[in-house]
Design a protein around this motif. Structure first.
Motif, PDB file in Angstrom:
ATOM      1  N   VAL A  35       0.828  -1.216   0.000  1.00 34.49           N
ATOM      2  CA  VAL A  35       0.000   0.000   0.000  1.00 34.49           C
ATOM      3  C   VAL A  35       0.861   1.264   0.000  1.00 34.49           C
ATOM      4  N   TYR A  36       2.055   1.182   0.566  1.00 39.00           N
ATOM      5  CA  TYR A  36       2.944   2.351   0.573  1.00 39.00           C
ATOM      6  C   TYR A  36       3.945   2.331  -0.574  1.00 39.00           C
ATOM      7  N   GLY A  37       3.850   1.330  -1.441  1.00 35.09           N
ATOM      8  CA  GLY A  37       4.732   1.263  -2.592  1.00 35.09           C
ATOM      9  C   GLY A  37       6.187   1.091  -2.225  1.00 35.09           C
ATOM     10  N   LEU A  38       6.465   0.336  -1.146  1.00 34.03           N
ATOM     11  CA  LEU A  38       7.835   0.179  -0.664  1.00 34.03           C
ATOM     12  C   LEU A  38       8.594  -0.927  -1.384  1.00 34.03           C
ATOM     13  N   GLN A  39       7.878  -1.770  -2.121  1.00 34.87           N
ATOM     14  CA  GLN A  39       8.515  -2.853  -2.865  1.00 34.87           C
ATOM     15  C   GLN A  39       8.132  -2.747  -4.331  1.00 34.87           C
ATOM     16  N   ASP A  40       8.940  -3.398  -5.168  1.00 30.20           N
ATOM     17  CA  ASP A  40       8.648  -3.428  -6.596  1.00 30.20           C
ATOM     18  C   ASP A  40       8.047  -4.761  -7.026  1.00 30.20           C
ATOM     19  N   TYR A  41       8.488  -5.830  -6.356  1.00 23.30           N
ATOM     20  CA  TYR A  41       8.038  -7.162  -6.753  1.00 23.30           C
ATOM     21  C   TYR A  41       8.172  -8.083  -5.548  1.00 23.30           C
ATOM     22  N   VAL A  42       7.073  -8.745  -5.189  1.00 24.92           N
ATOM     23  CA  VAL A  42       7.002  -9.553  -3.979  1.00 24.92           C
ATOM     24  C   VAL A  42       6.817 -11.015  -4.348  1.00 24.92           C
ATOM     25  N   MET A  43       7.548 -11.883  -3.669  1.00 28.31           N
ATOM     26  CA  MET A  43       7.383 -13.321  -3.874  1.00 28.31           C
ATOM     27  C   MET A  43       7.036 -13.986  -2.538  1.00 28.31           C
ATOM     28  N   VAL A  44       6.034 -14.874  -2.566  1.00 34.13           N
ATOM     29  CA  VAL A  44       5.637 -15.647  -1.388  1.00 34.13           C
ATOM     30  C   VAL A  44       5.988 -17.103  -1.638  1.00 34.13           C
ATOM     31  N   VAL A  45       6.769 -17.690  -0.742  1.00 37.93           N
ATOM     32  CA  VAL A  45       7.244 -19.059  -0.895  1.00 37.93           C
ATOM     33  C   VAL A  45       6.839 -19.874   0.325  1.00 37.93           C
ATOM     34  N   SER A  46       6.218 -21.035   0.097  1.00 33.75           N
ATOM     35  CA  SER A  46       5.862 -21.954   1.175  1.00 33.75           C
ATOM     36  C   SER A  46       6.274 -23.367   0.780  1.00 33.75           C
ATOM     37  N   ALA A  47       6.125 -24.300   1.709  1.00 37.79           N
ATOM     38  CA  ALA A  47       6.532 -25.679   1.452  1.00 37.79           C
ATOM     39  C   ALA A  47       5.809 -26.258   0.243  1.00 37.79           C
ATOM     40  N   GLU A  48       4.567 -25.853   0.053  1.00 37.59           N
ATOM     41  CA  GLU A  48       3.770 -26.301  -1.090  1.00 37.59           C
ATOM     42  C   GLU A  48       3.132 -25.090  -1.752  1.00 37.59           C
ATOM     43  N   THR A  49       2.880 -25.210  -3.047  1.00 39.99           N
ATOM     44  CA  THR A  49       2.274 -24.098  -3.779  1.00 39.99           C
ATOM     45  C   THR A  49       0.910 -23.743  -3.199  1.00 39.99           C
ATOM     46  N   ARG A  50       0.144 -24.755  -2.789  1.00 36.93           N
ATOM     47  CA  ARG A  50      -1.197 -24.472  -2.254  1.00 36.93           C
ATOM     48  C   ARG A  50      -1.127 -23.617  -0.986  1.00 36.93           C
ATOM     49  N   LEU A  51      -0.064 -23.775  -0.200  1.00 32.47           N
ATOM     50  CA  LEU A  51       0.086 -22.958   1.001  1.00 32.47           C
ATOM     51  C   LEU A  51       0.470 -21.527   0.635  1.00 32.47           C
ATOM     52  N   ALA A  52       1.346 -21.385  -0.355  1.00 39.67           N
ATOM     53  CA  ALA A  52       1.685 -20.039  -0.828  1.00 39.67           C
ATOM     54  C   ALA A  52       0.447 -19.357  -1.415  1.00 39.67           C
ATOM     55  N   ARG A  53      -0.386 -20.141  -2.111  1.00 37.48           N
ATOM     56  CA  ARG A  53      -1.601 -19.576  -2.705  1.00 37.48           C
ATOM     57  C   ARG A  53      -2.590 -19.103  -1.653  1.00 37.48           C
ATOM     58  N   LYS A  54      -2.597 -19.749  -0.486  1.00 38.89           N
ATOM     59  CA  LYS A  54      -3.485 -19.276   0.579  1.00 38.89           C
ATOM     60  C   LYS A  54      -3.129 -17.855   0.985  1.00 38.89           C
ATOM     61  N   ILE A  55      -1.822 -17.570   1.005  1.00 38.90           N
ATOM     62  CA  ILE A  55      -1.375 -16.226   1.374  1.00 38.90           C
ATOM     63  C   ILE A  55      -1.647 -15.242   0.241  1.00 38.90           C
ATOM     64  N   THR A  56      -1.209 -15.579  -0.970  1.00 40.78           N
ATOM     65  CA  THR A  56      -1.423 -14.649  -2.090  1.00 40.78           C
ATOM     66  C   THR A  56      -2.911 -14.501  -2.399  1.00 40.78           C
ATOM     67  N   GLY A  57      -3.682 -15.581  -2.208  1.00 42.13           N
ATOM     68  CA  GLY A  57      -5.123 -15.490  -2.434  1.00 42.13           C
ATOM     69  C   GLY A  57      -5.784 -14.525  -1.472  1.00 42.13           C
ATOM     70  N   HIS A  58      -5.357 -14.556  -0.215  1.00 44.03           N
ATOM     71  CA  HIS A  58      -5.901 -13.613   0.767  1.00 44.03           C
ATOM     72  C   HIS A  58      -5.523 -12.179   0.404  1.00 44.03           C
ATOM     73  N   LEU A  59      -4.265 -11.993   0.010  1.00 49.74           N
ATOM     74  CA  LEU A  59      -3.840 -10.653  -0.416  1.00 49.74           C
ATOM     75  C   LEU A  59      -4.648 -10.177  -1.622  1.00 49.74           C
ATOM     76  N   LEU A  60      -4.858 -11.074  -2.578  1.00 42.38           N
ATOM     77  CA  LEU A  60      -5.609 -10.720  -3.779  1.00 42.38           C
ATOM     78  C   LEU A  60      -7.019 -10.266  -3.424  1.00 42.38           C
ATOM     79  N   ARG A  61      -7.666 -11.013  -2.515  1.00 38.32           N
ATOM     80  CA  ARG A  61      -9.033 -10.640  -2.111  1.00 38.32           C
ATOM     81  C   ARG A  61      -9.054  -9.293  -1.402  1.00 38.32           C
ATOM     82  N   LEU A  62      -8.053  -9.040  -0.569  1.00 39.06           N
ATOM     83  CA  LEU A  62      -7.995  -7.765   0.145  1.00 39.06           C
ATOM     84  C   LEU A  62      -7.882  -6.589  -0.824  1.00 39.06           C
ATOM     85  N   PHE A  63      -7.013  -6.728  -1.818  1.00 40.90           N
ATOM     86  CA  PHE A  63      -6.775  -5.607  -2.729  1.00 40.90           C
ATOM     87  C   PHE A  63      -7.876  -5.458  -3.782  1.00 40.90           C
TER      88      PHE A  63
END
Length: 270
Positions: free
Chosen positions: A30-58
């Motif tokens: 929201v403050y534009g402090l990053q240019d490109y963010v990567m979320v990494v978890s043990a499994e893709t489905r776990l990473a998707r839970k995080i990015t999916g929540h972020l996607l819904r928020l935005f």
């Protein structure tokens, strides 16, 4: 040249590590402090839970985030999307990946990741295998920390619970090139462990009745000796996990489980 920053934090299960990690990413976006963010978890489905929540928020057109910082221009899906915060000309990319997959070369219109969140990057059923641990260590050293901008400026946060003494997270915390922190649910054990042992025997005495009755008997014993039983003990978060609940967990599941899940002191099993 920007300076790369590597942080590794081991904390007990159930202490909101993922929630805090997501909150940090929202703040940076929201403050534009990053240019490109990567979320990494043990499994893709776990990473998707995080990015999916972020996607819904935005993507939400109303709500606290949109009202305070929006509107946001969002394109893409849960695996990879971009967010352009209000007042910013360039979008910020967000990417989901599993730990151990190819991440070097990941970019958004030529922009390499500037922030990587590794959330519980290791699986309990695989960390016992020394060859997999070796592969995962190489992935961290050769892929993750080298995936940022060529001139530096990469922030990596590796959050999780230590699942093995030689796990990637355990090694990162001990690495002088990382800022490492290790937290335990019980930071200091009580002085009167003899009283806790007696309380545990009360809790496990089947002659006292069912689980509810035995719990009540153990609780009554604790209340009678509370001052002595609490002496010397210090909990990380007394509200989230009081010391009596900590010992009930130990009596219920065994100390080996508690040492791994709550104390970040796993015993080697391979």
């Amino acid at each position: 040249m920007g300076r790369n920053t590597f942080r590794a934090t081991a904390a007990p299960r159930g202490i909101a590590k993922t929630t805090i990690g997501k909150g940090d990413l929202v703040h940076d976006i929201v403050y534009g402090l990053q240019d490109y963010v990567m979320v990494v978890s043990a499994e893709t489905r776990l990473a998707r839970k995080i990015t999916g929540h972020l996607l819904r928020l935005f993507k939400a057109p109303t709500g606290l985030l949109a009202d305070l910082y929006g509107p946001f221009e969002v394109t893409g899906g849960v695996d990879e999307f971009s967010v352009r915060p209000a007042g910013h000309t360039e979008p910020i990319g967000v990417l989901a990946r599993s730990f151990g997959t190819q991440v070097r070369g990941a970019n958004e219109d030529g922009q390499r990741p500037t922030r990587i969140l590794i959330d519980d990057g290791e699986r309990p059923d695989r960390v016992r295998n020394p060859e997999i641990r070796r592969q995962h260590q190489a992935f961290l050293d050769e892929d993750i920390i080298r995936s940022g901008p060529l001139d530096g400026g990469l922030d990596v946060d590796f959050n999780g619970t230590i699942l093995h003494p030689d796990s990637v997270l355990a090694n990162a915390i001990k690495n002088p090139g990382w800022h490492g922190e290790l937290w335990k649910a019980c930071e200091s054990m009580p002085e009167r462990m003899d009283l806790w042992d007696e309380c545990g025997r009360t809790w496990g005495n089947l002659a006292l009745g069912d689980a509810k009755a035995r719990y009540a008997a153990a609780w009554e014993f604790y209340q009678r000796h509370r001052a002595e039983m609490d002496r010397g003990a210090r909990m990380l978060d007394e509200r989230a996990l009081p010391i009596f609940a900590f010992f009930v967990e130990a009596w219920s599941h065994g100390w080996a489980s508690i040492l791994k899940e709550l104390q970040n002191e796993p015993r080697a099993a391979g």
